[in-house]
Design an enzyme around this catalytic site. Structure first.
Site, short mmCIF file in Angstrom:
data_model
loop_
_atom_site.label_atom_id
_atom_site.label_comp_id
_atom_site.label_asym_id
_atom_site.label_seq_id
_atom_site.Cartn_x
_atom_site.Cartn_y
_atom_site.Cartn_z
N ASN A 1 -2.04 0.15 6.76
CA ASN A 1 -1.51 -1.10 7.29
C ASN A 1 -0.66 -1.88 6.30
O ASN A 1 -0.62 -3.10 6.32
CB ASN A 1 -2.65 -1.94 7.88
CG ASN A 1 -3.72 -2.26 6.85
OD1 ASN A 1 -3.55 -1.96 5.67
ND2 ASN A 1 -4.80 -2.88 7.28
N TYR B 1 -12.52 -1.39 -3.76
CA TYR B 1 -13.02 -1.56 -2.38
C TYR B 1 -14.54 -1.41 -2.28
O TYR B 1 -15.05 -1.11 -1.20
CB TYR B 1 -12.32 -0.57 -1.45
CG TYR B 1 -10.92 -1.00 -1.08
CD1 TYR B 1 -10.70 -2.09 -0.22
CD2 TYR B 1 -9.80 -0.32 -1.56
CE1 TYR B 1 -9.41 -2.48 0.14
CE2 TYR B 1 -8.51 -0.71 -1.21
CZ TYR B 1 -8.33 -1.79 -0.35
OH TYR B 1 -7.06 -2.18 0.01
N LYS C 1 0.83 -1.22 0.00
CA LYS C 1 0.00 0.00 0.00
C LYS C 1 0.86 1.27 0.00
O LYS C 1 2.07 1.22 0.29
CB LYS C 1 -0.94 -0.04 1.21
CG LYS C 1 -1.95 -1.20 1.16
CD LYS C 1 -2.93 -1.15 2.33
CE LYS C 1 -3.95 -2.26 2.25
NZ LYS C 1 -4.99 -2.14 3.32
N GLU D 1 -9.73 -9.98 -7.68
CA GLU D 1 -8.78 -8.89 -7.45
C GLU D 1 -7.58 -8.99 -8.38
O GLU D 1 -7.07 -7.98 -8.87
CB GLU D 1 -8.34 -8.90 -5.98
CG GLU D 1 -9.48 -8.54 -5.04
CD GLU D 1 -9.18 -8.77 -3.57
OE1 GLU D 1 -10.06 -8.49 -2.74
OE2 GLU D 1 -8.06 -9.24 -3.23
#
Ligand code: IDP
Ligand code: MG
Length: 139
Positions: free
Chosen positions: A113, A50, A10, A127
């Site tokens: 995270n 998302y 991320k 995904e």
């Protein structure tokens, strides 16, 4: 497909210089990278990725975060990939993540995270296909 999962390093972990360390942990834990790209999600793409969380109170925070800078997206192969990768990354909240897990080592908060890991074989497939064409998967 039960031997594949999908991950993203991320924006927080990219910003903090952790790409190399995270890839090293992925490889040394027995996962084979079969597709990978350094890319950036637009706000719209983050919202689509998302979508399952669109009713959650943290949705805007999540998609703003995920689109603020580059990410590394990858498809990983290993027996029992989804479950084993969730164990390797640790709990969503890094303060609950077990010692030595990627989120324990590199995450900074519940939202930021460090890594994504698919939660089911079905989502791993969806995904992976969101980010990669068949020609980009080199197994
Ligand atoms: P997971 O990534 O461990 O599967 P999910 O519940 O699927 O966790 O949530 C997706 C992502 O949304 C998390 O990884 C995190 O980045 C973000 N998130 C989850 N809960 C919160 C929260 O309470 N505040 C802010 N962000 C959150
Ligand atoms: Mg999840």
């Amino acid at each position: 497909m039960t031997n594949r999962t999908f991950t993203m390093i991320k924006p927080d972990a990219v910003e903090n210089g952790h790409i190399g360390s995270i890839l090293e942990k992925i490889n040394s834990s027995g996962f084979k990278i079969i597709a990978m790209k350094f890319t950036k999600l637009s706000l719209e793409k983050a919202e689509n990725f998302y979508e399952v969380h669109s009713d959650r109170p943290f949705f805007n925070e999540l998609v703003t975060f995920m689109s603020r800078g580059p990410i590394v997206a990858a498809i990983l192969e290993k027996n029992n990939a989804v479950e084993d990768f969730r164990l390797l990354i640790g709990s969503t909240n890094p303060s609950d993540a077990k010692e030595g897990t990627i989120r324990n080592l590199f995450a900074t908060s519940m939202g930021e995270n460090a890594v994504h890991g698919s939660d089911s074989d079905e989502n791993a497939m969806i995904e992976g296909a969101f980010h990669f064409s068949n020609e980009e998967i080199l197994s």
